[in-house]
Structure formats: structure tokens, C-alpha cells
Enzyme design. Structure first.
Site: not given
Length: 478
Positions: A325-327
């Protein structure tokens, strides 16, 4: 528009005055003003991406109404999947398209096949991960019949685009925030003052802690090949404080700003670096995201029910998905997997709920056991943050390997005294206020008013004169 910018310093008072003194008689006008202000706030970066927010709003509003009229389970599931596919489809395209294409090419290259794919110069819309999850929570809760769908489009649009938390959270549940748009807000002086106090502390975290630590951390990470092990360790620690000050500072400003307009958002950070194990850390770090994944991914997978194998599987899924989700980078996936490994021994020994209260709850200082637990947990967290910060996996591994040599016990080559002083003050204040929703919420309540005002003005002057080089909030990229 940055919270720590002159633009926002002009924008906020204008919206505040219009909200409380011009449109305060009608809820619908207040909500409409919030929608308009939120679109201006978001469009300040790139007005073209306003169409994404509007489209997501229209889709989930329409699906919510359709779910309220539909009794057939199969058709209800179809409506839910339309919402999931549309929202995650946009998120996947803008955030992960090139990641999957690049890895697809590398996979074929490994087997000796050379292909030339078409990659796109895609600009990642600011905050898309946050408002996507926020709108999804609405459709999922309506589908589960845990929330009544709204017929008020303006209120729903205000919920989706609410500018204080639009681009970096907290990720608000529809069940908490949406009903607040249905009732008339009355100006509350004490609530507004409390909001200003939290904004002040958020700015201190961002401008003094995060931005000053960033100057040092960036220098060390960008030239890590030339520094000693102790300097690299210092850089990793400074990044840990940078990301905490940056992200929790944003959350404080967002929550405080919301209070100025009569809204209550959920706490997003609860002094996570004072945690005694990794399970406690994840109950205190980015709470809105952790609980989102818990409620909408972990529990539907079976949660802690079933065999130990299923529990281990679910933990790895939740942490790896959280990392992704973060990248769109393998560093984030490894960061998530590493945290899953940290969490695993606690799960297997049924000790993941050991520490649910505040450390040293009834004493001033922690005991030796608690102190060691906090230091070990912080050290493990810092190690994982290296993967989060590194540009690629090889850089992270190289960075960590260079820490593991005898120069770790020498003085760092970079010793920013002023930043050390600010960090010491910061940690002491956070420790003293660890029982509060934010550190300075009630820290000086017993003092006379003029002393409290003097302290607040002093913090403001420190922010003004000693702030680091202005930088965007880290989580804007997510």
C-alpha cells in the site's frame, strides 16, 4: 497546498471566517463550503485530479443508494465488487502500473527473453491511497448493513474530500465522520483552542523535528558509501524520527484543523516509539490504516481464528499488503514482511496482547525491563525503516551491512548538536504527555494561564526561527 506553507496560512482563516460567520445558519451551506474549500485545497497541486475524487464520490454514492434498495445477495455482491474494482482499479493504475510492467520485463529477461513494453509517464495523484480507502469503507459498511446509506450527496462529497485529512489521513471511517456532516455544528471556544494547540504541536513535529532530521538523514543516506557505521546508524535513527515527526505531525495538524470546524477525527498515533513490543507498536502507529486492514482484510481472512498456520498466513498477508500500500517498490514489501517476522514470535506464543496500557502508566519512569523492551523494539523498527527509506533493496542491504563493523563504536562523522537538543526536548515532552491524545494536550494544565501562553508562544517562535528546510510531507507520495 502544504500545511506549513504561507498559502495554507492564508487559506485556513478565510475558510474559517466564511464557515462560522457567513454560512453558519445552514448545515447544507456549511457542507457545501467544505466541499468547495476541499476541492480548492486539493486542486492547488493539480486541478486535473479533482475529476478522480469526483468520480469516486459519484460511484460510491450511487452504489450506496443501490445497495439500500437491493435485497438479492448476488446483486448486492456485484454492486460491492463494482465499487472495489473501480476504486482499486484507479489506485492500481496510477500507483502500480509501471511497477508490474517493469517486473514483468525483468522476469522475461531472466529467462533470456527481451521484450520492449510501453510504460507511461504517470503522475501519482496526491493522497489517492487515503481517500480510496475512505470511500471503500463506506461501501463495505453499507453492504454489511453496518451503516445506513446517505441520500445527501453534499454531505457525502464533504466526507470524501474533507480537506484537513484528504491527502495523508487519518483514514476516517464513514461510521465516524459522515454522521457529523448531518448535524449543525456550533462554535465551541474550548474545542477550537484545543485544535490550535494540537496544530501547534503538529507543526513543531513537522518543522522542527521532521525537517531538521531530514536534512541530516538525507545527507547520510545519499552518501552512505563514504560514512562510518556509527554515522549510518545515526542516519537511520534520524530517519525514524523524521518519518514519525512528519506523519504524526500531519495527523496532529489535520485533527486540530478539524476541531476548528467542529469535527472530531480519530487518533492516528499514540507515542509508538515508547512501545514494548512490535504488536504494541502497530497498535500505536498509523492507527487508522492498521485498523482498516484489520477490519476489512485480516478479520475476513479469518483473523486469529483457526490453525496457527492460518494465523501466520493472515499476519504475513496483512503486513505485506500494508507494505505494498505504501508504494510500488520491493523495499516496501520487504519492510512489511520484516515487520511480519517481528510480529510472528508474539503471535505464536500468544503474547501479542501483552501490552495494551501505556508504558509506566502509574510511574514517572519506566523500570529496567520496560526500558530494555522499548530500546529493542525501537532498534528493530529503525532497522526496518532502512528498507522503507532506501531507493532499492540492494541499497538497503548494503547500508545495513556497512553498519555491522567496528566503526559502529566510533563517534559519528556528522554531529548536529542543535538537532540533538531538539530531539531530547521532543522525547521528554512526548514522554510526559504519553497518556494524552497528543503530547501537550494537558501537559501544563496546572500552570497559570500566562505561563501556558508563554510556553505556546515559545514553541511558535522556535518553529519560526529554527525550522528546517521546508519539505513536502513524506506520506503525500502514498
Amino acid at each position: 497546498m502544504l500545511f506549513n506553507s504561507l498559502d495554507f496560512a492564508v487559506f485556513l482563516p478565510i475558510v474559517f471566517v466564511l464557515y462560522w460567520f457567513v454560512v453558519n445558519k445552514q448545515i447544507k451551506y456549511q457542507n457545501l463550503l467544505i466541499v468547495m474549500a476541499s476541492y480548492v485545497f486539493y486542486g492547488w497541486w493539480d486541478w486535473r485530479f479533482l475529476s478522480l475524487i469526483l468520480f469516486s464520490t459519484l460511484v460510491d454514492y450511487t452504489i450506496g443508494l443501490a445497495l439500500s434498495k437491493q435485497r438479492d445477495l448476488g446483486k448486492r455482491k456485484l454492486l460491492l465488487w463494482v465499487s472495489v474494482i473501480v476504486n482499486l482499479g484507479f489506485l492500481g493504475f496510477f500507483k502500480y502500473y509501471n511497477f508490474f510492467i517493469d517486473n514483468f520485463v525483468q522476469a522475461f529477461s531472466f529467462f533470456g527473453r527481451d521484450i520492449q513494453p510501453n510504460t507511461l509517464n504517470i503522475i501519482l495523484p496526491v493522497g489517492i491511497s487515503f481517500y480510496t480507502f475512505q470511500t471503500l469503507s463506506y461501501t463495505i459498511d453499507v453492504y454489511k448493513r453496518q451503516l445506513e446509506p446517505t441520500k445527501d450527496f453534499i454531505s457525502f462529497a464533504a466526507f470524501v474530500s474533507f480537506f484537513p485529512q484528504l491527502v495523508a489521513g487519518p483514514i476516517e471511517r464513514a461510521s465516524n465522520l459522515l454522521p457529523q456532516f448531518y448535524v449543525r455544528r456550533q462554535f465551541n471556544y474550548n474545542k477550537a483552542v484545543d485544535g490550535l494547540r494540537q496544530i501547534l504541536w503538529g507543526l513543531f513535529k513537522k518543522v522542527i523535528i521532521a525537517d531538521n532530521c531530514a536534512n541530516v538523514a538525507n545527507t547520510i543516506f545519499n552518501g552512505y558509501e563514504t560514512y562510518s557505521a556509527s554515522t549510518l546508524a545515526l542516519g537511520a535513527v534520524f530517519f525514524a524520527f523524521q518519518i514519525y515527526g512528519d506523519f504524526s505531525g500531519y495527523s496532529d495538524i489535520a485533527i486540530g484543523t478539524s476541531r476548528l470546524f467542529g469535527f472530531d477525527l480519530k487518533q492516528n498515533f499514540a507515542t509508538p516509539y515508547f512501545s514494548r513490543d512490535m504488536a504494541e507498536f502497530w497498535r500505536r502507529w498509523h492507527i487508522s490504516l492498521s485498523t482498516w486492514f484489520r477490519d476489512y482484510v485480516y478479520i475476513p481472512l479469518g483473523g486469529s481464528r483457526g490453525s496457527k498456520w492460518n494465523q501466520v498466513r493472515n499476519v504475513f498477508i496483512i503486513f505485506i499488503v500494508s507494505g505494498f500500500w505504501h508504494g510500488a517498490n520491493w523495499t516496501f514489501i520487504i519492510w512489511g514482511a520484516l515487520n511480519a517476522l517481528y510480529f510472528l514470535p508474539l503471535l505464536l506464543r500468544n503474547k501479542n496482547r501483552m501490552h495494551t496500557n501505556v508504558v509506566a502508566q502509574y510511574t514517572i519512569f519506566p523500570n529496567l525491563t520496560e526500558l530494555l523492551q522499548m530500546l529493542i523494539t525501537f532498534g528493530l523498527t529503525v532497522l526496518a525503516w532502512v528498507f522503507f527509506r532506501a531507493e532499492n533493496v540492494s541499497m538497503a542491504i548494503d547500508f545495513i551491512s556497512k553498519i555491522a563493523n567496528s566503526s559502529l563504536f566510533t563517534l559519528p562523522q556528522i554531529r548536529p548538536t542543535d538537532v540533538f537538543v531538539f530531539l531530547l526536548i521532543f522525547v521528554l515532552i512526548e514522554w510526559a504527555g504519553r497518556r494524552n491524545l497528543y503530547a501537550i494536550e494537558r501537559l501544563w494544565y496546572g500552570y497559570p494561564k500566562f505561563i501556558r501562553l508563554f510556553i505556546y508562544y515559545t514553541i511558535a517562535m522556535i518553529i519560526f526561527f529554527y525550522g528546517g528546510k521546508t519539505q513536502e510531507f513524506i506520506y503525500f507520495q502514498f
